[in-house]
Motif scaffolding. Structure first.
Motif, PDB file in Angstrom:
ATOM      1  N   UNK A   1      21.425   3.282 -20.776  1.00 24.55           N
ATOM      2  CA  UNK A   1      22.119   2.342 -20.259  1.00 24.55           C
ATOM      3  C   UNK A   1      20.706   1.741 -20.329  1.00 24.55           C
ATOM      4  N   UNK A   2      19.455   1.817 -20.306  1.00 22.67           N
ATOM      5  CA  UNK A   2      17.969   1.484 -19.970  1.00 22.67           C
ATOM      6  C   UNK A   2      17.990   1.761 -18.499  1.00 22.67           C
ATOM      7  N   UNK A   3      18.565   2.425 -17.478  1.00 19.15           N
ATOM      8  CA  UNK A   3      18.368   2.474 -16.158  1.00 19.15           C
ATOM      9  C   UNK A   3      17.941   4.341 -16.275  1.00 19.15           C
ATOM     10  N   UNK A   4      17.107   4.165 -14.932  1.00 24.33           N
ATOM     11  CA  UNK A   4      16.585   5.379 -14.279  1.00 24.33           C
ATOM     12  C   UNK A   4      16.206   6.280 -14.726  1.00 24.33           C
ATOM     13  N   UNK A   5      16.035   7.039 -15.350  1.00 24.57           N
ATOM     14  CA  UNK A   5      16.326   8.926 -15.620  1.00 24.57           C
ATOM     15  C   UNK A   5      16.572   9.782 -14.359  1.00 24.57           C
ATOM     16  N   UNK A   6      17.833  10.287 -14.674  1.00 29.33           N
ATOM     17  CA  UNK A   6      17.780  11.422 -13.151  1.00 29.33           C
ATOM     18  C   UNK A   6      17.094  12.276 -13.478  1.00 29.33           C
ATOM     19  N   UNK A   7      16.671  12.996 -14.632  1.00 25.82           N
ATOM     20  CA  UNK A   7      15.475  14.499 -14.880  1.00 25.82           C
ATOM     21  C   UNK A   7      14.767  13.473 -14.521  1.00 25.82           C
ATOM     22  N   UNK A   8      13.801  12.991 -14.983  1.00 27.12           N
ATOM     23  CA  UNK A   8      12.808  12.729 -14.442  1.00 27.12           C
ATOM     24  C   UNK A   8      12.033  11.786 -13.031  1.00 27.12           C
ATOM     25  N   UNK A   9      13.512  11.171 -12.367  1.00 23.64           N
ATOM     26  CA  UNK A   9      13.429  10.888 -11.665  1.00 23.64           C
ATOM     27  C   UNK A   9      13.498  11.679 -10.058  1.00 23.64           C
ATOM     28  N   UNK A  10      14.256  13.522 -10.844  1.00 31.12           N
ATOM     29  CA  UNK A  10      13.847  14.239  -9.339  1.00 31.12           C
ATOM     30  C   UNK A  10      12.626  15.291  -9.763  1.00 31.12           C
TER      31      UNK A  10
ATOM     32  N   UNK B   1       1.093  -0.915   0.261  1.00 29.89           N
ATOM     33  CA  UNK B   1      -0.310   0.011   0.517  1.00 29.89           C
ATOM     34  C   UNK B   1       0.740   0.687   0.041  1.00 29.89           C
ATOM     35  N   UNK B   2       1.888   1.476  -0.058  1.00 28.69           N
ATOM     36  CA  UNK B   2       2.401   2.031  -0.723  1.00 28.69           C
ATOM     37  C   UNK B   2       2.559   2.937  -2.063  1.00 28.69           C
ATOM     38  N   UNK B   3       2.985   3.581  -2.603  1.00 22.20           N
ATOM     39  CA  UNK B   3       2.098   4.620  -3.863  1.00 22.20           C
ATOM     40  C   UNK B   3       3.568   4.774  -5.160  1.00 22.20           C
ATOM     41  N   UNK B   4       2.981   3.620  -5.378  1.00 19.74           N
ATOM     42  CA  UNK B   4       4.513   3.477  -6.997  1.00 19.74           C
ATOM     43  C   UNK B   4       4.817   4.574  -7.432  1.00 19.74           C
ATOM     44  N   UNK B   5       5.808   5.402  -7.591  1.00 18.83           N
ATOM     45  CA  UNK B   5       5.770   6.526  -8.915  1.00 18.83           C
ATOM     46  C   UNK B   5       6.947   6.596 -10.081  1.00 18.83           C
ATOM     47  N   UNK B   6       6.131   5.734 -11.463  1.00 18.77           N
ATOM     48  CA  UNK B   6       6.838   5.205 -12.045  1.00 18.77           C
ATOM     49  C   UNK B   6       7.472   6.507 -13.400  1.00 18.77           C
ATOM     50  N   UNK B   7       9.024   6.301 -13.683  1.00 13.95           N
ATOM     51  CA  UNK B   7       9.438   7.107 -14.692  1.00 13.95           C
ATOM     52  C   UNK B   7      10.549   6.212 -15.253  1.00 13.95           C
ATOM     53  N   UNK B   8      10.574   7.349 -16.454  1.00 18.80           N
ATOM     54  CA  UNK B   8      11.391   6.795 -17.589  1.00 18.80           C
ATOM     55  C   UNK B   8      12.429   6.128 -17.503  1.00 18.80           C
ATOM     56  N   UNK B   9      12.850   6.056 -18.293  1.00 23.26           N
ATOM     57  CA  UNK B   9      15.005   5.654 -18.170  1.00 23.26           C
ATOM     58  C   UNK B   9      15.555   6.006 -19.093  1.00 23.26           C
ATOM     59  N   UNK B  10      16.803   6.016 -19.567  1.00 26.10           N
ATOM     60  CA  UNK B  10      17.570   6.050 -20.329  1.00 26.10           C
ATOM     61  C   UNK B  10      18.023   5.470 -21.486  1.00 26.10           C
ATOM     62  N   UNK B  11      18.499   6.352 -22.814  1.00 30.24           N
ATOM     63  CA  UNK B  11      18.001   4.938 -23.380  1.00 30.24           C
ATOM     64  C   UNK B  11      19.079   4.238 -24.320  1.00 30.24           C
TER      65      UNK B  11
ATOM     66  N   UNK C   1      23.296  10.803  -4.811  1.00 27.58           N
ATOM     67  CA  UNK C   1      22.673  13.028  -4.587  1.00 27.58           C
ATOM     68  C   UNK C   1      21.963  13.418  -4.435  1.00 27.58           C
ATOM     69  N   UNK C   2      21.169  12.867  -5.257  1.00 30.17           N
ATOM     70  CA  UNK C   2      19.778  13.564  -4.827  1.00 30.17           C
ATOM     71  C   UNK C   2      18.705  12.720  -4.127  1.00 30.17           C
ATOM     72  N   UNK C   3      19.258  11.761  -3.852  1.00 28.08           N
ATOM     73  CA  UNK C   3      18.433  10.906  -2.669  1.00 28.08           C
ATOM     74  C   UNK C   3      18.975  11.593  -0.800  1.00 28.08           C
ATOM     75  N   UNK C   4      20.320  12.019  -1.099  1.00 29.17           N
ATOM     76  CA  UNK C   4      20.910  12.915   0.610  1.00 29.17           C
ATOM     77  C   UNK C   4      19.887  14.358   0.115  1.00 29.17           C
ATOM     78  N   UNK C   5      19.804  14.996  -1.269  1.00 27.60           N
ATOM     79  CA  UNK C   5      19.513  16.270  -0.755  1.00 27.60           C
ATOM     80  C   UNK C   5      18.054  16.366  -0.380  1.00 27.60           C
TER      81      UNK C   5
END
Ligand SMILES: *Cc1c(COP(=O)(O)O)cnc(C)c1O
Length: 384
Positions: A110-119, A98-108, A146-150
């Motif tokens: 690396x296929x890994x999470x996109x940092x701009x979309x994440x922030x 019952x947490x709320x998932x928030x899906x964001x786009x990935x990098x073309x 860095x984003x997590x710490x901020x």
């Protein structure tokens, strides 16, 4: 030519058969089936291998993710950000708690999470980020930490596909995937880079207090026998799986090198091909060649950019060349995870990738003849 397999567990088994059979026989004789000395020994060996203080074995990778979120005390309504382009288990446990998932786009690349979309997705309710080290390559951990710490967020690494991969932080320290965040979850599903012969998983963390909490949660919330301090689950690694993992762990680096070597040969063959984008190793350690463990190639995933991906999958099926499409549907379009907050224009990369990606056979037993057959067939078809 040997029959091509997507994953060749049988060929690999032949190389460790005597040890596995005798250790399993020993477990049967000693009957310590659950949480026995073999599980404990594996835990210690994996801690040493990863260079992490605590490994907590559990029943599978999906449980590991769930238990990580329980252990961090995430509460219903808390938002957890993860990638739109991953296996559903990652988002499944967020929703289940019952947490709320928030899906964001990935990098073309690396296929890994996109940092701009994440922030951009961070709100006052956001409590955690789950980077998935997809296909065997770490997400950009420098930026994520860095984003997590901020924003004061937990980092839960989904390391199910990248065990054994390394990543060099900006400060020059080089560490194993899964040892960067607050906690990581991994899977020992048989086809994973370190797979057992059934289900298995583990959490790892350098946080003593969190490790203690997690150890109780995997065992019905018990810290003292029959004293249940928190609501837990039943999620344990059994001894038979532990002996298989103990037999394989000493070979994991070699297995990963064999995968990287097969990947290198694939990419070499596709060089200069206009309609084929080979997987990119985004964060390299500078040492080219087979010993580089920046990408451990759980999957070797290409992009076919001229619209022929689906036809290629059919062509391969006719020729009995195995392949996979990981993943054919973005998570934000899956019925279970629809959310009116999602807008199509927020997922341009994932929406494109699902139409273009194809994963080729990848395991430790691929030979040159098979690789040449696969690559030449693919090149011919894509250009036809
Ligand atoms: C395999 C996998 C899982 C789940 O692991 P199981 O052991 O099958 O539960 C979670 N996340 C990712 C990215 C995976 O590939």
């Amino acid at each position: 030519m040997k029959k091509i397999q997507m994953v060749d567990l049988s060929g690999q088994f032949q190389t460790i058969k005597d040890q596995v059979n005798s250790s399993i026989a020993n477990v049967l004789e000693t009957t310590a089936f659950i949480n026995g000395p073999e599980v404990h020994a594996f835990q210690k060996e994996l801690e040493d291998y990863l260079g992490v203080k605590h490994v907590i074995p559990c029943a599978n990778g999906t449980d590991a993710l769930q238990i990580a979120m329980m252990g961090l005390g995430l509460q219903p309504g808390d938002e957890v950000i993860t990638a739109d382009f991953t296996f559903a288990a990652t988002v499944e446990v967020i929703a289940l708690l019952n947490l709320t998932p928030v899906l964001v786009d990935v990098e073309p690349d690396s296929f890994n999470i996109d940092l701009v979309a994440l922030e951009k997705a961070i709100t006052p309710k956001t409590k955690a980020i789950v980077p998935v080290h997809l296909f065997g390559q770490c997400a950009n951990m420098d930026a994520i930490l860095e984003i997590a710490e901020k924003h004061n967020l937990y980092v839960i690494e989904d390391n199910a596909q990248a065990i054994g991969a390394s990543y060099t932080l900006k400060d020059g320290s080089r560490k194993k995937s899964g040892t960067f965040g607050n906690v990581a979850a991994t899977s020992f599903f048989p086809s994973k880079n370190l797979g057992c012969y059934g289900d298995g998983g583990a959490l790892y963390t350098n946080d003593d207090e969190l490790a203690h909490t997690l150890r109780g949660i995997v065992n019905h919330g018990m810290y003292e026998r029959y004293h249940h301090d928190v609501v837990g689950v039943n999620s344990r690694l059994d001894s038979i799986q532990a002996v298989v993992l103990r037999a394989k762990l000493p070979h994991l680096d070699k297995y990963n090198q064999q995968r990287a070597e097969a990947a290198r040969k694939y990419s070499e063959a596709f060089k200069g091909q206009e309609h084929i984008l080979v997987p990119r190793i985004v964060h390299t350690c500078g040492e080219a060649g087979a010993n580089c463990d920046c990408h451990v190639f759980h999957q070797y995933t290409l992009r076919i950019t001229n619209g022929k991906r689906d036809a290629l999958v059919k062509h391969f099926a006719e020729l009995q060349i195995p392949c996979g499409v990981y993943y054919p549907i973005p998570l934000h379009k899956q019925k279970a995870y629809l959310d009116e907050r999602y807008k199509e224009e927020d997922f341009p990369v994932t929406n494109q990738l699902v139409k273009e990606v194809i994963s080729l056979p990848m395991h430790t037993e691929l030979d040159d003849e098979q690789i040449t057959y696969i690559t030449s067939t693919l090149i011919k078809f894509v250009n036809s």
